[in-house]
Design a protein around this motif. Structure first.
Motif, PDB file in Angstrom:
ATOM      1  N   ARG A   3      83.133  15.681  87.718  1.00 22.36           N
ATOM      2  CA  ARG A   3      82.613  16.816  88.469  1.00 22.36           C
ATOM      3  C   ARG A   3      83.685  17.358  89.417  1.00 22.36           C
ATOM      4  O   ARG A   3      83.903  18.568  89.513  1.00 22.36           O
ATOM      5  CB  ARG A   3      81.364  16.402  89.250  1.00 22.36           C
ATOM      6  CG  ARG A   3      80.653  17.583  89.890  1.00 22.36           C
ATOM      7  CD  ARG A   3      79.366  17.184  90.616  1.00 22.36           C
ATOM      8  NE  ARG A   3      78.465  16.432  89.788  1.00 22.36           N
ATOM      9  CZ  ARG A   3      78.132  15.146  89.997  1.00 22.36           C
ATOM     10  NH1 ARG A   3      78.640  14.487  91.012  1.00 22.36           N
ATOM     11  NH2 ARG A   3      77.290  14.532  89.190  1.00 22.36           N
ATOM     12  N   GLY A  13      79.119   4.590  85.373  1.00 21.96           N
ATOM     13  CA  GLY A  13      78.783   5.925  84.876  1.00 21.96           C
ATOM     14  C   GLY A  13      78.710   6.952  85.985  1.00 21.96           C
ATOM     15  O   GLY A  13      79.207   8.081  85.848  1.00 21.96           O
ATOM     16  N   ILE A  14      78.120   6.560  87.103  1.00 23.05           N
ATOM     17  CA  ILE A  14      78.037   7.468  88.251  1.00 23.05           C
ATOM     18  C   ILE A  14      79.436   7.801  88.769  1.00 23.05           C
ATOM     19  O   ILE A  14      79.744   8.958  89.075  1.00 23.05           O
ATOM     20  CB  ILE A  14      77.155   6.852  89.368  1.00 23.05           C
ATOM     21  CG1 ILE A  14      75.692   6.825  88.921  1.00 23.05           C
ATOM     22  CG2 ILE A  14      77.305   7.635  90.673  1.00 23.05           C
ATOM     23  CD1 ILE A  14      74.776   6.009  89.828  1.00 23.05           C
ATOM     24  N   ASN A  66      81.072  10.239  86.366  1.00 19.70           N
ATOM     25  CA  ASN A  66      80.494  11.583  86.502  1.00 19.70           C
ATOM     26  C   ASN A  66      80.998  12.277  87.756  1.00 19.70           C
ATOM     27  O   ASN A  66      81.306  13.473  87.732  1.00 19.70           O
ATOM     28  CB  ASN A  66      78.965  11.509  86.518  1.00 19.70           C
ATOM     29  CG  ASN A  66      78.391  11.278  85.138  1.00 19.70           C
ATOM     30  OD1 ASN A  66      79.011  11.598  84.141  1.00 19.70           O
ATOM     31  ND2 ASN A  66      77.198  10.707  85.089  1.00 19.70           N
ATOM     32  N   THR A  67      81.087  11.543  88.838  1.00 19.74           N
ATOM     33  CA  THR A  67      81.600  12.107  90.092  1.00 19.74           C
ATOM     34  C   THR A  67      83.037  12.560  89.925  1.00 19.74           C
ATOM     35  O   THR A  67      83.426  13.652  90.375  1.00 19.74           O
ATOM     36  CB  THR A  67      81.494  11.066  91.225  1.00 19.74           C
ATOM     37  OG1 THR A  67      80.132  10.655  91.344  1.00 19.74           O
ATOM     38  CG2 THR A  67      81.975  11.633  92.541  1.00 19.74           C
TER      39      THR A  67
END
Length: 114
Positions: free
Chosen positions: A76, A68-69, A72-73
């Protein structure tokens, strides 16, 4: 003030105007007793969540969190480049998405084996 059947005496009415589709949906969701369904829904007694302790594999939770991280990165970075009208290397984005997809597939298979 209960009668002999131990049910509260109900003397108030609520008239409700709905479309035929809404009426059908309410009846279907009520499962037969529309009055009981609407009373429970309106008094917050409906669909109470049964709070159960769920034991999860910490390693699995950690891996899903890492994926998930990473996603998201990636998103972004795409949004920043888009806002600044910079070129987006879609091949790189696709490669990262393929990796994340493979990681999730591996975790799903791992979960099915347990």
């Amino acid at each position: 003030m209960n009668n002999k059947n131990n049910k509260a005496n109900k003397s108030s009415y609520i008239n409700l105007r709905v479309t035929e589709q809404e009426r059908d949906l309410i009846k279907r969701n009520a499962g037969g007793n529309v009055s009981k369904f609407l009373i429970e829904l309106g008094t917050n007694r409906a669909n109470r969540i049964d709070k159960r302790i769920v034991i999860q594999d910490p390693a699995l939770v950690h891996q899903v969190r890492r994926i998930g991280i990473s996603l998201n990165t990636l998103i972004r970075e795409v949004n920043i480049r888009k806002q600044n009208e910079l070129d987006i290397e879609f091949m790189d984005v696709e490669a990262q998405l393929v990796i994340a997809n493979q990681q999730l597939s591996d975790l799903i298979l791992l979960g099915k084996r347990k």
